[in-house]
Design an enzyme around this catalytic site. Sequence first.
Site, short mmCIF file in Angstrom:
data_model
loop_
_atom_site.label_atom_id
_atom_site.label_comp_id
_atom_site.label_asym_id
_atom_site.label_seq_id
_atom_site.Cartn_x
_atom_site.Cartn_y
_atom_site.Cartn_z
N GLY A 72 0.81 -1.27 0.11
CA GLY A 72 0.16 -0.02 -0.09
C GLY A 72 0.94 1.31 -0.06
O GLY A 72 1.99 1.21 -0.26
N TYR A 81 8.99 -3.84 3.78
CA TYR A 81 8.54 -4.02 2.51
C TYR A 81 9.68 -3.84 1.41
O TYR A 81 10.01 -4.73 0.49
CB TYR A 81 7.66 -2.62 2.16
CG TYR A 81 7.40 -2.61 0.60
CD1 TYR A 81 6.40 -3.61 0.16
CD2 TYR A 81 7.80 -1.52 -0.18
CE1 TYR A 81 5.88 -3.33 -1.18
CE2 TYR A 81 7.44 -1.51 -1.48
CZ TYR A 81 6.58 -2.59 -1.77
OH TYR A 81 6.05 -2.14 -3.27
N SER A 95 10.92 -2.57 -6.29
CA SER A 95 10.48 -1.33 -5.93
C SER A 95 11.66 -0.21 -5.74
O SER A 95 12.67 -0.85 -5.46
CB SER A 95 9.63 -1.52 -4.61
OG SER A 95 9.37 -0.05 -4.12
N ARG A 152 9.78 13.31 -4.93
CA ARG A 152 9.58 11.92 -5.53
C ARG A 152 9.23 12.31 -6.97
O ARG A 152 9.03 13.17 -7.45
CB ARG A 152 8.25 11.23 -5.10
CG ARG A 152 8.20 10.91 -3.86
CD ARG A 152 8.84 9.54 -3.38
NE ARG A 152 8.79 9.19 -2.12
CZ ARG A 152 9.03 9.75 -0.82
NH1 ARG A 152 9.95 10.86 -1.08
NH2 ARG A 152 8.99 9.42 0.30
P1 NAD Z 1 -1.74 -3.61 -5.70
O1 NAD Z 1 -1.93 -3.76 -4.17
O2 NAD Z 1 -2.93 -2.97 -6.52
O3 NAD Z 1 -1.72 -5.15 -6.38
C1 NAD Z 1 -1.01 -6.19 -5.52
C2 NAD Z 1 -1.99 -7.35 -5.60
O4 NAD Z 1 -1.49 -8.58 -4.84
C3 NAD Z 1 -3.32 -7.03 -5.02
O5 NAD Z 1 -4.53 -7.16 -5.98
C4 NAD Z 1 -3.62 -8.06 -3.89
O6 NAD Z 1 -4.90 -8.39 -3.62
C5 NAD Z 1 -2.58 -9.24 -4.50
N1 NAD Z 1 -2.14 -10.03 -3.49
C6 NAD Z 1 -1.90 -9.56 -2.13
N2 NAD Z 1 -1.69 -10.61 -1.40
C7 NAD Z 1 -1.86 -11.75 -2.19
C8 NAD Z 1 -1.87 -13.36 -2.13
N3 NAD Z 1 -1.58 -13.84 -0.87
N4 NAD Z 1 -2.27 -14.00 -3.08
C9 NAD Z 1 -2.56 -13.52 -4.02
N5 NAD Z 1 -2.65 -12.29 -4.50
C10 NAD Z 1 -2.38 -11.43 -3.50
O7 NAD Z 1 -0.24 -3.17 -5.97
P2 NAD Z 1 0.13 -2.64 -7.20
O8 NAD Z 1 0.51 -0.98 -7.27
O9 NAD Z 1 -0.54 -3.01 -8.44
O10 NAD Z 1 1.61 -3.19 -7.24
C11 NAD Z 1 1.92 -4.34 -8.01
C12 NAD Z 1 3.48 -4.80 -7.58
O11 NAD Z 1 4.27 -3.74 -7.99
C13 NAD Z 1 3.63 -5.01 -6.28
O12 NAD Z 1 4.38 -6.24 -6.16
C14 NAD Z 1 4.13 -3.87 -5.76
O13 NAD Z 1 5.15 -4.22 -4.47
C15 NAD Z 1 5.14 -3.47 -6.75
N6 NAD Z 1 5.36 -1.93 -6.71
C16 NAD Z 1 4.39 -1.20 -7.00
C17 NAD Z 1 4.71 0.17 -7.04
C18 NAD Z 1 3.48 1.16 -7.00
O14 NAD Z 1 3.80 2.38 -7.27
N7 NAD Z 1 2.33 1.01 -7.65
C19 NAD Z 1 5.90 0.91 -6.70
C20 NAD Z 1 6.69 -0.02 -6.49
C21 NAD Z 1 6.68 -1.56 -6.39
#
Ligand code: NAD
Length: 337
Positions: free
Chosen positions: A79, A150, A119, A223
């Site tokens: 999050g 994280y 990330s 950022r």
């Molecule tokens: P998001 O929270 O919208 O999507 C992650 C998904 O993973 C969610 O739908 C969640 O339900 C699912 N999930 C969580 N636990 C789970 C489990 N036990 N089994 C199956 N699914 C599960 O996040 P996002 O923004 O779409 O990010 C996608 C990826 O990119 C993540 O790995 C996140 O760490 C990485 N990331 C995102 C950002 C960003 O700015 N959005 C930045 C850096 C890294």
Amino acid sequence: MIRMSERVLVTGAGGFVGHHLVSFLKQKGYWVRGVDVKRPEFATTEADEFLLLDLRRWENCLTATREIDEVYALAADMGGMGFISSHHAQILHNNILISTHTLEAARENGASRYFFSSSACIYPEYRQTETDVAPLKEEDAYPAEPQDAYGWEKLVTELLCGYYAQEGDLQTRVARFHNIYGPLGTWRGGREKAPAALCRKVAVAKLTGDHEIEIWGDGQQTRSFCYVDDCVEGIYRLMRSDHGEPLNLGQDRMVTIDGLADIVADAAGIEIVKRHVPGPQGVRGRNSDNTRLAEVLGWTPGISLEDGLARTYAWIEDEVGRAMEEERVEASALATG
Ligand code: NAD
């Protein structure tokens, strides 16, 4: 081009980036399996198959990766700053299980290629103590000192991807996302990130006429932000490249959080009054050095912050308007019932 023989898995396909990536890969002609613990909240998935599976469990990871050529691993318990700075044990526990089981299951089931979404949070805190920081290069990751649990999990899984590639047949690709934003992402509830939270606050300000919005900290923390369409394009280009080392994926235009709020207010067409309140801010400053990204992919993200935030704001204003209308109807039903 139809690529029906190529079967890909997107984990986290019920989430923000995963949902957009599924649509992108469908357009490219892949057969796509999406997996998540939940379905996408704001739109119907275009995946050929969507399985509701908890990927912390080994047997579910085996099911998810069965008869799959390539894996895009995006599932994570995550999050915005408010969430990741206060749920360290939960995040480290869940994400270690998801990442290690998914990677090993992909290898065991004979997948050929594996993408891991890392990330910018892996970068050491000591390089991010000023607002006017030097952009982060990939090699700045060590000596390691990520701010939160994280980031530690992401860093360890980056290493694990590298070891699997060295010691087996699974090729791995790793991108370090820098603040991805756009429509169809969480915008309330505590897991939303800064761009979505600011769009929501500005939309409430516009729709209620009370133009004062709260900003966590002094608003001078910096950022860079990358629009989701650029992110999925970058993921795909990296997956098709032969680059096995972690790569930054983000924009290299650094703005303050106050500056971000001003761009959102411009998109809304209103003046806002900022009230700075105590709250989690993360590192003081962060930007992406895109030198290697440009070298490796011959491409960098091109959608401007103004354009991307205008599209994001328009979607969130609709969502906020609908939610306010639902609350109004419920309140009047209670009053009359
Ligand atoms: P998001 O929270 O919208 O999507 C992650 C998904 O993973 C969610 O739908 C969640 O339900 C699912 N999930 C969580 N636990 C789970 C489990 N036990 N089994 C199956 N699914 C599960 O996040 P996002 O923004 O779409 O990010 C996608 C990826 O990119 C993540 O790995 C996140 O760490 C990485 N990331 C995102 C950002 C960003 O700015 N959005 C930045 C850096 C890294």
